[in-house]
Write a protein that holds these residues in place. Structure first.
Motif, PDB file in Angstrom:
ATOM      1  N   ASN A  47       0.713  -1.181  -0.188  1.00 46.15           N
ATOM      2  CA  ASN A  47      -0.141  -0.052  -0.112  1.00 46.15           C
ATOM      3  C   ASN A  47       0.755   1.228  -0.018  1.00 46.15           C
ATOM      4  O   ASN A  47       0.475   2.374  -0.624  1.00 46.15           O
ATOM      5  N   GLY A  51       0.855   4.033  -2.728  1.00 46.47           N
ATOM      6  CA  GLY A  51       0.483   5.385  -2.449  1.00 46.47           C
ATOM      7  C   GLY A  51       1.666   6.397  -2.854  1.00 46.47           C
ATOM      8  O   GLY A  51       1.390   7.474  -3.363  1.00 46.47           O
ATOM      9  N   PHE A 241      -7.385   5.558  -3.262  1.00 46.22           N
ATOM     10  CA  PHE A 241      -7.711   4.471  -2.453  1.00 46.22           C
ATOM     11  C   PHE A 241      -8.932   3.726  -2.447  1.00 46.22           C
ATOM     12  O   PHE A 241      -9.305   2.895  -1.827  1.00 46.22           O
ATOM     13  N   ASN A 370      -1.100  10.842   0.096  1.00 47.80           N
ATOM     14  CA  ASN A 370      -1.260   9.335  -0.505  1.00 47.80           C
ATOM     15  C   ASN A 370      -0.368   8.677   0.293  1.00 47.80           C
ATOM     16  O   ASN A 370      -0.868   7.474   0.824  1.00 47.80           O
ATOM     17  N   GLY A 374      -1.536   5.368   3.043  1.00 54.79           N
ATOM     18  CA  GLY A 374      -0.918   4.239   2.900  1.00 54.79           C
ATOM     19  C   GLY A 374      -0.265   3.591   3.883  1.00 54.79           C
ATOM     20  O   GLY A 374      -0.396   2.440   4.321  1.00 54.79           O
ATOM     21  N   ASP A 378      -1.328   0.639   6.384  1.00 58.24           N
ATOM     22  CA  ASP A 378      -0.579  -0.616   6.412  1.00 58.24           C
ATOM     23  C   ASP A 378      -0.262  -0.701   7.951  1.00 58.24           C
ATOM     24  O   ASP A 378      -0.492  -2.073   8.463  1.00 58.24           O
TER      25      ASP A 378
END
Length: 431
Positions: A47, A51, A241, A370, A374, A378
């Protein structure tokens, strides 16, 4: 007079051409998001890596290059700057289709971003010149229809043409199309010299940036408008996302939700761009600080619906209403916000200020936004959170809604100081 030098006589045609180019730019930019499940799976991206690709890459290139391209557009031919940008981003979009690793895709996307950085600064300056102050918000809003149409088409292409051709073949096809558009655009001529009757040119890069910062430091309304406009762009970070969230945490089909997002972005983003620009112009004629006050109203109306969207059951009426509001709001702000920004600075600084605005957006909202979404999602997932993406996307929405406070303060500042946008330029076309 040859067509290559008489094109400014048709402002509507210029607007249409810029809109088409803007649509292509956002297809090429957002096609990565449309193919996010396929690309992350094939290249085995986390992720955080995804991102970075959808956000961090743009500030490293797009945001920084926007200021440089803006100074070039203020000083030299805006049409040639745009044509060069189209050629660069199109070739590198095609190259993205051959990437075999995260690092290769990063390099290709860096160069895509560099090319795309040429478009908006030059386009906003042209539109501010060709349309009067009272029609400027409408023209700019129509130009930014390119965002929802481009975003919408990128998802539709990924869910239809891309489903048959794959993400690699789609990237290559889009690159070829862009190169074909760049060639005729490069033939248009524009002189930005200092001869009598011509507009004042911007200064060389460092001097131009220094002058822009001085203007910004002395204008509180401009500062607040820029800050609010940055915050609202967290909605675009959330859009990066959206498909992953709806597939992983709401159990929706990837191809089906890609088409749904595409249709809603296309329909309600376009509606936002058109309605925001036109209604903002009408509002501004009647009230002091009207554009900024109009933006407060938009945030107040759409914000609660966007928050409800994150919490409503998937497929419910409130779910889709909130999704529509999220597509509508950011685009509805583009016309009035950019009309304020362009109107508060001298003509020979407009492209540079637009580039500076893009740097702020890409640094604080797109890149950091972003990556943070991410990274935090995570960590939440590693900690056992059941819905990590829901949590971070809801937080991003709340921060975006806070932009309404900044727009209110900007409107208040304009009312108190009697500050009004710079009157229309003598050469502006009453169109």
């Amino acid at each position: 007079m040859p067509w290559s030098t008489s094109w400014k006589k048709s402002p509507t045609a210029v607007l249409i051409a810029l809109l088409v180019i803007h649509i292509l730019a956002h297809i090429d930019r957002n096609i990565l998001i449309g193919f996010s499940p396929q690309i992350t799976q094939e290249l085995q991206l986390s992720n955080a890596q995804y991102g970075f690709l959808s956000g961090g890459v743009w500030v490293l290139s797009f945001g920084v290059m926007a200021i440089f391209m803006g100074t070039l557009a203020d000083r030299y031919s805006r049409t040639r700057v745009v044509a060069a940008g189209i050629a660069i981003w199109s070739v590198c979009t095609a190259a993205s289709g051959f990437a075999q690793s995260f690092e290769q895709l990063v390099l290709a996307r860096l160069l895509v971003a560099s090319g795309e950085a040429a478009l908006v600064p030059a386009a906003l300056s042209l539109l501010a010149e060709l349309f009067t102050q009272h029609r400027r918000g409408t023209a700019i809003g129509l130009f930014f229809v390119g965002i929802p149409v481009g975003v919408g088409l990128s998802f539709l292409i990924a869910g239809s043409y891309g489903a048959a051709q794959g993400w690699r073949g789609t990237f290559v096809a889009l690159g070829i199309l862009g190169v074909a558009i760049a060639l005729p655009a490069s033939l248009l001529k524009e002189s930005r010299g200092q001869a009598a009757g011509e507009r004042e040119r911007g200064a060389p890069f460092l001097a131009q940036v220094k002058a822009v910062l001085a203007v910004l430091a002395g204008n509180r309304a401009l500062q607040l408008t820029l800050a609010g406009f940055v915050l609202i762009h967290l909605l675009f970070a959330g859009l990066s996302f959206a498909q992953l969230w709806l597939v992983r945490e709401r159990g929706l089909d990837p191809a089906g939700i890609a088409r749904t997002i595409g249709v809603l972005q296309l329909a309600f983003g376009t509606l936002g761009s058109v309605a925001g620009g036109m209604l903002g112009d009408r509002f501004a004629r009647k009230f002091a600080g009207g554009h900024a006050a109009f933006m407060v109203l938009l945030v107040a109306l759409c914000g609660p619906l966007m928050i409800a969207f994150r919490l409503a059951p998937a497929g419910s009426a409130l779910f889709y209403i909130g999704m529509c509001a999220g597509a509508f709001l950011p685009l509805a702000l583009y016309g009035p916000a950019n009309a304020v920004i362009q109107g508060l600075v001298p003509a020979h600084m407009r492209s540079t200020v637009a580039g500076f605005n893009m740097l702020l957006i890409n640094l604080f909202a797109i890149a950091l936004g972003n990556f943070a979404l991410g990274f935090v999602s995570d960590r939440l997932a590693q900690g056992g959170a059941a819905t990590p993406l829901t949590t971070v996307l809801l937080a991003a929405d709340l921060l975006a809604v806070a932009s309404g406070l900044l727009f209110w303060l900007a409107a208040r500042s304009m009312r108190k100081s009697g500050l009004a946008p710079v009157s229309r330029d003598p050469m502006a076309v009453a169109h």
